[in-house]
Design an enzyme around this catalytic site. Structure first.
Site, PDB file in Angstrom:
ATOM      1  N   CYS A  17       0.995  -1.174  -0.164  1.00 32.36           N
ATOM      2  CA  CYS A  17       0.023   0.089  -0.341  1.00 32.36           C
ATOM      3  C   CYS A  17       1.021   1.375  -0.218  1.00 32.36           C
ATOM      4  O   CYS A  17       1.320   1.758   0.414  1.00 32.36           O
ATOM      5  CB  CYS A  17      -1.064   0.129   1.220  1.00 32.36           C
ATOM      6  SG  CYS A  17      -1.971   1.587   1.629  1.00 32.36           S
ATOM      7  N   CYS A  27      -0.528   3.715   1.867  1.00 29.37           N
ATOM      8  CA  CYS A  27      -0.366   3.816   3.867  1.00 29.37           C
ATOM      9  C   CYS A  27       1.415   4.097   4.071  1.00 29.37           C
ATOM     10  O   CYS A  27       1.374   5.171   4.892  1.00 29.37           O
ATOM     11  CB  CYS A  27      -1.333   2.244   4.234  1.00 29.37           C
ATOM     12  SG  CYS A  27      -2.515   2.000   3.455  1.00 29.37           S
ATOM     13  N   ASP A  28       1.948   3.908   3.615  1.00 30.25           N
ATOM     14  CA  ASP A  28       3.348   3.606   3.637  1.00 30.25           C
ATOM     15  C   ASP A  28       4.215   4.277   2.577  1.00 30.25           C
ATOM     16  O   ASP A  28       5.262   4.688   3.234  1.00 30.25           O
ATOM     17  CB  ASP A  28       3.932   2.346   3.106  1.00 30.25           C
ATOM     18  CG  ASP A  28       3.287   1.231   4.476  1.00 30.25           C
ATOM     19  OD1 ASP A  28       2.806   1.811   5.588  1.00 30.25           O
ATOM     20  OD2 ASP A  28       3.076   0.608   4.078  1.00 30.25           O
TER      21      ASP A  28
END
Ligand code: NAP
Length: 312
Positions: free
Chosen positions: A135, A138-139
């Protein structure tokens, strides 16, 4: 454990599930959506969508909030954070068990979507959360001024690789062929991005590191030449696999596990419908998931209506 009864229980709260919820509740059926995590599905993790009609450009999370608000208006009951432990789709009523609830439903709409496929190479599972991520949204921010690799040649790989160039000093896009699968408009943007370096005809053999990932071993599939690329993170985007573990062979699936339906979204089991990415379908987009959800809910409601008429 609390016992609850609904006309229709929808498994999964992404675009397909919410659309099914909207059409189901507007057909005057009592409707619940049950989801393993927070509601919103895969698009909640997309930075932006620019192919959902009517919005031009909209954040994935923002779009899914709108879906949820819309379902709320029509009284869809929501059960997030409910892992499905057991289902009986063949019985009548159908039974869905989570740790907290036992749901009885006249019809079930499966909308549990799909999850990223794993590369299946040494080091991949070991370094999840320590350099391996599925992701970028997300990261990505963890990789400020770092070097990362994205694997794959589809829309997801190319879009997420471009997103990662906002943070990383360099992004390798490693693809097993010499031509991308991604839409042409996405390819054109990617080829203009100076931080992206394409590594063609190449597959990853191993992910290496100490505490954190520090390199990958790759080989060129045409020349068989092996090399090591120093990176800090790797994002595999090599396709998706359906979330169907709980089904246990109760309905017909194709060889990759995607659920087979007819054009009304009906599965091989009476009263069970499948919509969105979880079903065998030629196009997996938010718009097609929504369309599936509408069709599935309309035919599920016809089924429930007929059941009610028989039992009156
Ligand atoms: P995808 O389109 O199936 O692409 C997967 C890519 O990974 C392909 O390029 C494939 O290579 C490669 N690949 C597959 N297995 C591999 C392996 N074991 N090792 C190395 N590479 C491998 O998957 P996706 O990009 O996740 O997209 C899934 C669906 O969502 C698609 O329908 C896509 O159009 C849609 N989507 C749309 C958008 C958008 O419209 N903005 C954004 C994201 C996703 P080959 O090309 O050689 O097969």
């Amino acid at each position: 454990m609390e016992n609850l009864e609904f006309d229709t229980v929808i498994l999964g709260g992404g675009p397909a599930g919410f659309s099914a919820g909207l059409y189901s509740s507007r057909s005057a059926l009592s409707t619940a959506i049950v989801d393993i995590s927070m509601l919103g599905g895969q698009p909640s993790n997309y930075l932006e969508l620019e192919n959902y009609p009517g919005f031009g450009k909209i954040g994935g999370f923002e779009l899914m909030e709108k879906f949820e608000e819309h379902a709320d208006i029509f009284g869809v009951k929501k059960f997030p954070m409910q892992e499905i432990e057991e289902v009986n789709l063949v019985s009548n009523p159908k039974i869905i068990k989570t740790k907290e609830y036992e749901f009885k439903a006249k019809s079930v709409i499966i909308a549990t979507g799909a999850k990223p496929m794993k590369l299946g190479v040494k080091g991949e599972l070991e370094f999840i959360g320590r350099g391996v991520s599925y992701c970028a949204v997300c990261d990505g921010a963890f990789y400020n001024d770092k070097i990362v690799a994205v694997v794959g040649g589809g829309n997801s790989a190319v879009e997420e690789a471009m997103y990662l160039t906002k943070f990383a000093s360099k992004v390798y896009l490693i693809h097993r062929r010499d031509e991308l699968r991604a839409d042409k408009i996405i390819q054109e943007r990617a080829f203009k991005n100076k931080k992206l370096e394409f590594v063609w005809d190449t597959v990853v053999d191993e992910i290496k590191g100490d505490d954190l990932v520090n390199s990958i071993l790759v080989h060129n599939v045409k020349t068989n030449e092996k090399s090591e690329i120093e990176i800090n993170g790797i994002f595999p985007y090599i396709g998706i696999t359906p979330n169907v573990d709980y089904i246990n062979g109760q309905i017909e699936q194709d060889s990759k596990g995607f659920i087979q339906t007819d054009e009304t979204m009906k599965t091989s089991v009476e009263g069970v419908y499948a919509v969105g990415d979880v079903r065998q379908t030629p196009l997996r987009q938010v718009i097609t998931a929504c369309s599936d959800g509408a069709v599935g809910a309309v035919y599920a409601s016809k089924y429930v209506q007929a059941l009610k008429e028989v039992t009156v």
